[in-house]
Scaffold this motif. Structure first.
Motif, PDB file in Angstrom:
ATOM      1  N   ALA A   1       0.766  -1.101   0.186  1.00 33.81           N
ATOM      2  CA  ALA A   1       0.222  -0.139   0.043  1.00 33.81           C
ATOM      3  C   ALA A   1       0.723   0.876  -0.129  1.00 33.81           C
ATOM      4  O   ALA A   1       1.503   1.937  -0.716  1.00 33.81           O
ATOM      5  CB  ALA A   1      -1.276   0.135   1.040  1.00 33.81           C
ATOM      6  N   ALA A   2       2.200   1.162   0.845  1.00 34.34           N
ATOM      7  CA  ALA A   2       3.095   2.210   0.815  1.00 34.34           C
ATOM      8  C   ALA A   2       3.518   3.004  -0.453  1.00 34.34           C
ATOM      9  O   ALA A   2       3.775   4.272  -1.041  1.00 34.34           O
ATOM     10  CB  ALA A   2       3.855   2.207   1.630  1.00 34.34           C
ATOM     11  N   GLY A   3       4.242   1.387  -0.931  1.00 33.17           N
ATOM     12  CA  GLY A   3       4.323   2.010  -2.982  1.00 33.17           C
ATOM     13  C   GLY A   3       3.692   2.634  -3.472  1.00 33.17           C
ATOM     14  O   GLY A   3       3.596   3.327  -4.687  1.00 33.17           O
ATOM     15  N   ARG A   4       2.203   1.722  -3.052  1.00 36.76           N
ATOM     16  CA  ARG A   4       1.102   2.702  -4.717  1.00 36.76           C
ATOM     17  C   ARG A   4       0.997   4.084  -4.156  1.00 36.76           C
ATOM     18  O   ARG A   4       0.325   5.041  -4.791  1.00 36.76           O
ATOM     19  CB  ARG A   4      -0.082   2.080  -3.877  1.00 36.76           C
ATOM     20  CG  ARG A   4       0.157   0.419  -4.572  1.00 36.76           C
ATOM     21  CD  ARG A   4      -1.304  -0.723  -4.336  1.00 36.76           C
ATOM     22  NE  ARG A   4      -0.975  -1.916  -5.347  1.00 36.76           N
ATOM     23  CZ  ARG A   4      -1.845  -2.664  -4.956  1.00 36.76           C
ATOM     24  NH1 ARG A   4      -3.281  -2.765  -4.315  1.00 36.76           N
ATOM     25  NH2 ARG A   4      -1.745  -4.005  -5.851  1.00 36.76           N
ATOM     26  N   ALA A   5       1.573   4.737  -2.676  1.00 36.15           N
ATOM     27  CA  ALA A   5       1.122   5.441  -1.874  1.00 36.15           C
ATOM     28  C   ALA A   5       1.627   6.992  -2.901  1.00 36.15           C
ATOM     29  O   ALA A   5       1.506   7.332  -2.874  1.00 36.15           O
ATOM     30  CB  ALA A   5       0.780   5.487  -0.494  1.00 36.15           C
ATOM     31  N   GLN A   6       2.605   6.531  -3.277  1.00 31.16           N
ATOM     32  CA  GLN A   6       3.590   7.358  -4.044  1.00 31.16           C
ATOM     33  C   GLN A   6       3.341   7.570  -5.510  1.00 31.16           C
ATOM     34  O   GLN A   6       3.501   8.435  -5.545  1.00 31.16           O
ATOM     35  CB  GLN A   6       5.311   6.546  -4.050  1.00 31.16           C
ATOM     36  CG  GLN A   6       6.149   5.213  -2.777  1.00 31.16           C
ATOM     37  CD  GLN A   6       6.199   6.633  -1.652  1.00 31.16           C
ATOM     38  OE1 GLN A   6       6.156   7.970  -1.864  1.00 31.16           O
ATOM     39  NE2 GLN A   6       6.006   6.118  -0.394  1.00 31.16           N
ATOM     40  N   LYS A   7       2.441   6.760  -6.101  1.00 33.17           N
ATOM     41  CA  LYS A   7       1.578   7.486  -7.028  1.00 33.17           C
ATOM     42  C   LYS A   7       0.025   8.222  -5.612  1.00 33.17           C
ATOM     43  O   LYS A   7      -0.603   7.043  -5.889  1.00 33.17           O
ATOM     44  CB  LYS A   7       0.960   6.075  -7.855  1.00 33.17           C
ATOM     45  CG  LYS A   7       1.994   5.917  -8.248  1.00 33.17           C
ATOM     46  CD  LYS A   7       2.153   4.682  -9.422  1.00 33.17           C
ATOM     47  CE  LYS A   7       0.849   3.589  -9.309  1.00 33.17           C
ATOM     48  NZ  LYS A   7       0.358   2.807 -10.119  1.00 33.17           N
ATOM     49  N   GLU A   8       0.408   9.178  -6.855  1.00 35.61           N
ATOM     50  CA  GLU A   8      -0.379  10.133  -6.235  1.00 35.61           C
ATOM     51  C   GLU A   8      -1.848   9.668  -6.664  1.00 35.61           C
ATOM     52  O   GLU A   8      -2.280   9.466  -7.435  1.00 35.61           O
ATOM     53  CB  GLU A   8      -0.326  11.906  -6.372  1.00 35.61           C
ATOM     54  CG  GLU A   8      -1.333  13.168  -6.347  1.00 35.61           C
ATOM     55  CD  GLU A   8      -0.409  13.422  -5.241  1.00 35.61           C
ATOM     56  OE1 GLU A   8      -1.298  14.431  -5.049  1.00 35.61           O
ATOM     57  OE2 GLU A   8       0.629  13.520  -4.733  1.00 35.61           O
ATOM     58  N   GLY A   9      -3.071   9.528  -6.317  1.00 37.52           N
ATOM     59  CA  GLY A   9      -4.632   9.567  -6.447  1.00 37.52           C
ATOM     60  C   GLY A   9      -4.639   8.178  -7.101  1.00 37.52           C
ATOM     61  O   GLY A   9      -5.525   8.271  -7.778  1.00 37.52           O
TER      62      GLY A   9
END
Ligand SMILES: Cc1cc2nc3c(=O)[nH]c(=O)nc-3n(C[C@H](O)[C@H](O)[C@H](O)COP(=O)(O)OP(=O)(O)OC[C@H]3O[C@@H](n4cnc5c(N)ncnc54)[C@H](O)[C@@H]3O)c2cc1C
Lengths: 293, 806
Positions: free
Chosen positions: A283-291
C-alpha cells in the motif's frame, strides 16, 4: 443439486423485489449470484420457503466513478469489478481482492452485494470495504438508510440488514492527496478461500507518515473484522517503522480465529503478521503514486 | 525425450502404428461433451435412489421409523438395512478365520461403523423427493466411542469395531527374509524413524453411479455403472444376491476416472439390485461429492516404525519395519494394500535382509480400498525415506548411495528376496538421465541461491516402482485357504463379411485410451490403418469378452489386455493368410499383409482383405476343406505366473516398471507452504505402444502424487467426522497449483511380455516420495527432520519455529 423445495420468485425491478421482501419477511431469501447460497442449499444446511432471485434487476448493475468517489451497484458481478479498467487503475485494492476470489466461473456469477451480504468471514470483499471505510446503502419498501462497512457485520452469516432490506449499492470515497491501499490473501490452492487475509488503506502525509488508516481482516474471526487497534497503531507511523509491528500486535489482539485444518489459531495469527507487513509495504508503494488506491 | 522404440518380438516385425504417438481416438467425443456416462442412461420408469447415512462413526441402531419418510410425496419405497440384508449374503472378504466372520453387506443393520455408512435406501419419483424423505427418516442411535487410529485400535481394551471377532487387528503377519537380526547387530549404521503415510484419495471427477433394471421376464439384472472391473466383481455380486452370475448383465460405458476407487462401488450395485427387484422398476443412484469423500473408499493410512542398516560405504544391509494400517471399517479388498509391500519390497535395490511386521487394523473410518499405486508407493516411501536418512548420516551423496545399491542391468532378470523377478531395466541409466535432463548441478545451485535469500529449499530424489499385474496366487499368502493363482484377460478380433475390422477387450477403460491402443495393435498385425479398426468402447458383458480378472486396475492393460488382443489379431491374420494362399495358390510363407491386401512376394498376385472376408463368410465352398468359416478369434491370454515359492515368497507381478524423479522444493519459512519449483521424471515402461498415452499417464501420476504430497489430506475430527468432505476442504489441486512436468523416458523392453511392454498406469510414487526427501534436505540446515508423506504447512511451520525460534 437437490435442495429442499422452495418457491422461486423472480422480480424484474427493485421496487418489486422490495415488495416481495416485505411480503415474505423471514420466509424469503435473496438469491443474487447464488455462489454462496446455493452450496448451502444443495447440502441442505439451510432452506427457505421463498427464494427471490434478484438477478434480473438491471438497475443495480453498474460501476460509477466520479472523481475520487466510486459507487458500485449491488448486482455488479465480481468479474465485472475485476475487469473494470478504472477500478484496476485507481482502486487497485479492489482488484487485488476480486482477482483472488475463487475462479473465473464463480466470479462471473457472484455479485458484490452477495459477497458483502453473505456475512461469511472468509469472503474477501468485506475486509476491503472495511479498510476503505465504505458505506453500504440499504433499501426496503419502507425506506433507505446507510451503514458503514465496519458496522455491517454482526455475527457469522448475519449482517445488520433486516430480512426486508436489500443492499443496493456501495460507496467509497478516498481522500485527496497521497493514498495507498492493498489486499493480501494467503491461501492454499489457486481458487481457495483464505487462510487469512488483510486489507489496509491509508493516506500518506508530506513527511511520509500515515494519516487516517483503515484495516480489515478476513478469516480471522467469526465475522469480517475491522481492527481499530491496528488502525490506531498505523496512524502517525512510518510504513516501514515500529508502527507496523505494533499494528500487527493490535490486529492479532482484535482477531479471534478458530483452529481448523487450514491452521491452528496460533498459525493463523502468525500468518496474519507476515501478510500484514507485506500489505502495508504494498500500500505504501502505491501511495507514492498520487491519486490511486 | 522418448527414445526410439525397438520392438523385440517377432509378432510385431511390421510395426508402423505401435510405438507411434497416435492421437487418441476417444478424445473428440470427450472434449466435445459427447462422452456417454452411466448417469446419461435414460430408461422409462426410472426411479431415483438416495441413501440415508449414519451421522455417527460408531453407534448402535436401536430403531428406524420410516413412517414420515413414506409420507413424503413422490416416495416409492424406503428399505432399511435390515430389510435389504434379508435378501443378501454378506460380501466375501480375503481374511483367514476367524476374521472372515466380519459381516459386511454394504449397508448397516444394527450397528454403524463409520460416519457416512449407508443405513437405508430411499426410492422416489425424483431425486428431490428421495432426499426429502432421507431427511424425514427417524433413526434412534446409541452413540458408542469410536476407534480412530490403527495404534489405538491395537490397544488392549479398545472398543471392538466388529463385535463378533476377537480383536481389531484383523490380519497380522511378520515376513522375514535373510538374516535380519544379524545384520542389524553388526551394521556400521542403523537409522530408525517413525513415519506417517497420510490418508488421501484420487477423487475422480465423476463420482460413483449405478443404474439397475431388473428384467423379470428373463430373470436378468441389467446393470449400468462406472465400475472399473465388473467382470472381476461379478462373482461377489452374484454371491451376495444369491443368484447365478450369468444373470448379471454389466455395462460400464465411458468412465470419468477411476484410479482404483471405482472397483469399490459394487456394494451399491448390490443395494440397488435389491431395490430394483423389490419395486419392479429401474433405479438409479448418483453419488454426491460429499458421499464420495466420506464413504466410497480411501487410500491407505499407515504408521511406520522403520529401521535400515548400512555398511560404512553406503550399502543397504537390511530393512526392518512395523507397519500399522488403519483399514477403516470394512475389509473389502484389504489387507491387500498392507500386503502389497511384497511386490517389490526392496524397490530397485539389492539388499537381501528384510523384515516386515504388518498389522491391519479396523477402525471407525471410511474403508480403505484400491487407490492408484495401491500399497506400492507406500513401500517405496519407506525404503526411499530410510535410504535418504542413511545417506545423510553417512555423508554420502544421495545419487551415489543409490548407484551403489541398484540392481544392475547385467543382473537382470533379478530375483529379489521376496521372490519377485525383476523383468529387466536400467535403474542407474534412468536416474542419470533424469539428473541430466534437469541439469542437477544447476538445480542444486538454485537451491543454494534460494537458501541464501533466507528461504528453505531442498532437492529430493526418489525411485519409484509399479509392479503389475497381480498374480492372484499372492492371496494364498494372505489366506492359506485361497485357491486362486495367476491372472488373465480376454479379447476378440473380427473381420466381418465386408472386411470391417472390430476388436473388443474386457478391460473397462476409465479414460485410458484403450480404443486407440487396441486399434494400433490390430492395425499393425492386420496391415491396415488404425482408423479402419473399430475398437468397442467401454465394457458390456454381453458383447465384450471377459475373464474373472478383467478390468483396468493394477496397471495391467499393456500386459494382459494388449497381449490378448495382439494374439487374437495374430490368429485372425493367420487365417487371412491361409485363405489368401488357397485363393492365390501360393505358399503362406510368400505372402505379406499390408495396406489392406495380401500380396505374394513372388509376384503371384494379390487379394484385398475385403475379398478374403467375402470368401471366409459368403463363399464357403471356395474355402480350404479344413478351414472353418469366418474371420474371428476370441483369445484368453494367460499372464505367465506361477504358484508362490513358499508361504512368504513368490513372483506376484510380471513387470516392474520404474521411474526416477527429482524435485526442487521451496518452502516459505513464514507460512510453511511448500512449492515444487521444478520436477522431472524419467520412467521406463518398456516398449511404449503409444508414447503420447504413456506420457499422459505420467502426467496423471504426477498430478495425483504431487497433489497428495502438497495438498490432499483426509482429516477426521475426534468424533470420527470427516472434515474434508467437499472440494472446498479436500484440496485436490488444479492445473494452476501444479508445476510443469519435465518428463522423459528410457526404453528397456520387458523380458517377459509379448510386446516388451510394462504396465505403467499407476506410477510408483516417485514424485511424492521425492517431495518428502526434498523436505528433509530443506530442513537440514535447521537440524530437524520431517516424518510424514503430507507436507502440511502447519506442521512444517511448527517445526521451523521450534528449530529456529523464528
Ligand atoms: C468454489 C467457490 C469458491 C469461492 N471462493 C471465494 C473466495 O475465495 N473469496 C470470496 O470472497 N468468495 C468466494 N466464494 C463466494 C463467492 O464470491 C460468492 O459469489 C459470494 O460470496 C456471494 O455472492 P452471490 O452473488 O453469489 O450471492 P448469493 O449466493 O446469491 O447470496 C449470498 C447471500 O447474500 C444474500 N444477498 C445477496 N445479495 C444481496 C443483496 N443485494 N442484499 C442483501 N443480501 C443479499 C443472499 O440472500 C445470501 O444470504 C466462493 C464461492 C464458490 C462457489
Amino acid at each position: 443439486m437437490t435442495p429442499a423445495s422452495f418457491d422461486y420468485l423472480s422480480p424484474a425491478s427493485l421496487e418489486e423485489a422490495l415488495g416481495l421482501l416485505k411480503e415474505h419477511g423471514d420466509d424469503a431469501k435473496i438469491l443474487a449470484g447464488g455462489q454462496s447460497l446455493i452450496p448451502l442449499m444443495k447440502l441442505r444446511f439451510t432452506s427457505f420457503p421463498y427464494v427471490i432471485d434478484v438477478s434480473r434487476i438491471k438497475e443495480l448493475k453498474y460501476i460509477r466513478k466520479e472523481g475520487r468517489k466510486l459507487t458500485i451497484g449491488a448486482l455488479t458481478t465480481t468479474a465485472e469489478l475485476e475487469e473494470s479498467g478504472e477500478v484496476r487503475d485507481e482502486f487497485q485494492i479492489i482488484h487485488d481482492a476480486c482477482s483472488n476470489i475463487a475462479d473465473p466461473l464463480v466470479r462471473n456469477m457472484g455479485t458484490v452485494g452477495g459477497n458483502l451480504s453473505h456475512g461469511d468471514p472468509g469472503n474477501d470483499l468485506p475486509a476491503v470495504m472495511i479498510a476503505l471505510k465504505a458505506r453500504f446503502n440499504l433499501q426496503s419498501a419502507s425506506g433507505k438508510r446507510s451503514v458503514s462497512a465496519g458496522d455491517y457485520y454482526k455475527d457469522t452469516f448475519t449482517t445488520d440488514a433486516s430480512p426486508e432490506e436489500m443492499l443496493v449499492s456501495v460507496e467509497i470515497e478516498i481522500p485527496d492527496g497521497r493514498f495507498g491501499a492493498a489486499y493480501v490473501k494467503h491461501k492454499r490452492r489457486a481458487g481457495d478461500f483464505s487462510v487469512a487475509g488483510v486489507a489496509v488503506a491509508f493516506s500518506l502525509d508530506g513527511s511520509g507518515r500515515l494519516g487516517s488508516a483503515g484495516v480489515g481482516l478476513t478469516s480471522l474471526g467469526p465475522t469480517p473484522l475491522r481492527s481499530a487497534g491496528a488502525e490506531k497503531a498505523l496512524e502517525g507511523s512510518k510504513p516501514d517503522g515500529e508502527g507496523v509491528k505494533k499494528a500487527v500486535e493490535a490486529a492479532r489482539a482484535d482477531s479471534n480465529p478458530s483452529s481448523d485444518f487450514y491452521g491452528s489459531r496460533e498459525y493463523k495469527l502468525f500468518v496474519l503478521g507476515k501478510i500484514m507487513e507485506k500489505c502495508v509495504a504494498e500500500a505504501a508503494g502505491r501511495a507514492q503514486k498520487e491519486g490511486s488506491a | 525425450m522418448t527414445e526410439s522404440v525397438t520392438l523385440h518380438r517377432e509378432e510385431t516385425k511390421n510395426v508402423k502404428w505401435v510405438g507411434s504417438r497416435y492421437p487418441r481416438k476417444e478424445d473428440l467425443r470427450f472434449v466435445t461433451g459427447n462422452g456417454m456416462y452411466a448417469s446419461d442412461i435414460r430408461i422409462p420408469g426410472l426411479a431415483h435412489v438416495a441413501i440415508a447415512r449414519s451421522p455417527y462413526a460408531s453407534a448402535k441402531i436401536k430403531g428406524i421409523d420410516k413412517s414420515k419418510a413414506l409420507e413424503v410425496p413422490g416416495v416409492v419405497a424406503v428399505f432399511t438395512g435390515e430389510e435389504i440384508v434379508a435378501e443378501l449374503d454378506p460380501l466375501p472378504n480375503l481374511l483367514p478365520s476367524p476374521y472372515d466372520k466380519v459381516k459386511d453387506y454394504g449397508i448397516a443393520v444394527d450397528r454403524v461403523r463409520y460416519a457416512g455408512e449407508p443405513i437405508a435406501v430411499v426410492v422416489a419419483e425424483s431425486n428431490y423427493a428421495a432426499w426429502d424423505a432421507v431427511e424425514q427418516l427417524e433413526v434412534d442411535y446409541e452413540p458408542l466411542s469410536p476407534v480412530l487410529t490403527a495404534k489405538s485400535g491395537c490397544e488392549k481394551g479398545a472398543p471392538l469395531v466388529h463385535e463378533n471377532v476377537p480383536t481389531n487387528v484383523v490380519w497380522q503377519r511378520k515376513f522375514t527374509y535373510g538374516d535380519v537380526d544379524e545384520v542389524f547387530k553388526t551394521a556400521d549404521l542403523v537409522v530408525s524413524k517413525k513415519f506417517k503415510w497420510h490418508r488421501f484419495t484420487s477423487a475422480p471427477l465423476e463420482p460413483n453411479v449405478v443404474v439397475v433394471d431388473y428384467d423379470k421376464r428373463h430373470v436378468i439384472f441389467n446393470i449400468w455403472s462406472n465400475n472399473q472391473r465388473p467382470a472381476f466383481n461379478q462373482a461377489a455380486i452374484a454371491k451376495a444376491l444369491r443368484i447365478d452370475a450369468n444373470r448379471l448383465h454389466f455395462i460400464s460405458p465411458d468412465i470419468g476416472g477411476g484410479f482404483g476407487i471405482k472397483n469399490e462401488n459394487y456394494p451399491y450395485i448390490i443395494l440397488l439390485a435389491v431395490a430394483a427387484r423389490r419395486i419392479g422398476r429401474p433405479v438409479r443412484w448418483i453419488e454426491t461429492r460429499t458421499e464420495h469423500m466420506v464413504a466410497s473408499a480411501h487410500g491407505s493410512e499407515i504408521n511406520y516404525e522403520g529401521e535400515m542398516a548400512f555398511s560404512r560405504d553406503g550399502k543397504i544391509l537390511g530393512l526392518r519395519a512395523k507397519a500399522y494400517h488403519d483399514e477403516g471399517a470394512y475389509m473389502r479388498r484389504e489387507p491387500i494394500a498392507a500386503f502389497n509391500f511384497i511386490r517389490h519390497a526392496t524397490l530397485t535395490y539389492t539388499f537381501r535382509n528384510l523384515e516386515m511386521d504388518i498389522y491391519a487394523v479396523v477402525t471407525n473410518k471410511c474403508p480403505v480400498g484400491p487407490n492408484r499405486s495401491y500399497g506400492k508407493m507406500q513401500q517405496g516411501f519407506l525404503v526411499e525415506r530410510l535410504l535418504e536418512l542413511g545417506a545423510k548420516k553417512l555423508g554420502i551423496d544421495p545419487i551415489e548411495i543409490r548407484l551403489r545399491n541398484f540392481v544392475s542391468s547385467e543382473q537382470m532378470p533379478y530375483e529379489t528376496p521376496t521372490g519377485a523377478i525383476l523383468d529387466g531395466g536400467d535403474y542407474s541409466r534412468a536416474l542419470k538421465k533424469v539428473l541430466e535432463n534437469m541439469d542437477y548441478a544447476a538445480l542444486v545451485k538454485e537451491r543454494d541461491r534460494l537458501r541464501s535469500e533466507g528461504k528453505l529449499a531442498g532437492v529430493g530424489i526418489s525411485m519409484g516402482m509399479d509392479a503389475c499385474p497381480i498374480n492372484f496366487s499372492s492371496n494364498r499368502l494372505i489366506n492359506p485357504k485361497s485357491t486362486a493363482s495367476g491372472e488373465s484377460e480376454a479379447a476378440w478380433v473380427k473381420i466381418d463379411e465386408d472386411g470391417n475390422i472390430s476388436a473388443a477387450v474386457g478391460t473397462s477403460p476409465q479414460g485410458h485410451g484403450h480404443e486407440t491402443v487396441v486399434s494400433q495393435i490390430v492395425a499393425d498385425v492386420l496391415g491396415v490403418h488404425p482408423e479402419q479398426v473399430y475398437a468397442l468402447p467401454g465394457f458390456d458383458s454381453w458383447t465384450h469378452p471377459s475373464t474373472p480378472h478383467s478390468g483396468t486396475y493394477a496397471s495391467r492393460f499393456a500386459i494382459a489386455g494388449a497381449s490378448a488382443v495382439n494374439e487374437a489379431a495374430r490368429r485372425v491374420r493367420g487365417k487371412v493368410l491361409r485363405i489368401a494362399a488357397f485363393a492365390l495358390k501360393e505358399d503362406v510363407e510368400n505372402l505379406e499383409l499390408a495396406d489392406g491386401s495380401v500380396v505374394s512376394t513372388k509376384g503371384k498376385g494379390k487379394v484385398p482383405l475385403k475379398e478374403v472376408a467375402r470368401l471366409a463368410w459368403r463363399d464357403l465352398a471356395n474355402l480350404p476343406e479344413d478351414e472353418e468359416p469366418g474371420l474371428y478369434s476370441n483369445v484368453i491370454y494367460k499372464t505367465p505366473f506361477k504358484l508362490p515359492i513358499d508361504s512368504q515368497r513368490g513372483n506376484f507381478s510380471l513387470t516392474y516398471s520404474y521411474s526416477a524423479c527429482v524435485v526442487l522444493l521451496e518452502i516459505d519459512p513464514g507460512t510453511g507452504v511448500s512449492r515444487v519449483k521444478r520436477v522431472g521424471i524419467v520412467e521406463d515402461a518398456g516398449n511404449q505402444i503409444n508414447p503420447l498415452i504413456v506420457e499422459g499417464q505420467v502426467h496423471g501420476q504426477m498430478g495425483h502424487q504431487l497433489g497428495a504430497a502438497l495438498y490432499e489430506d483426509l482429516v477426521y475430527d475426534e468424533a470420527g467426522q470427516l472434515l474434508t468432505a467437499t472440494f472446498k476442504d479436500y484440496l485436490a489441486p488444479t492445473a494452476s497449483d501444479l508445476p510443469s512436468y519435465e518428463t522423459g523416458s528410457i526404453v528397456v523392453p520387458s523380458l517377459f511380455t509379448p510386446l516388451g511392454t510394462r504396465g505403467t498406469g499407476e506410477g510408483g510414487g516417485a514424485p511424492l516420495i521425492a517431495c518428502a526427501n526434498a523436505m528433509d534436505d530443506a530442513l537440514l540446515p535447521l537440524g530437524v527432520e520431517y516424518d510424514s508423506s503430507y507436507l502440511s504447512p502447519i506442521k512444517i511451520r511448527e517445526l521451523v519455529k521450534s528449530a529456529s525460534g523464528k
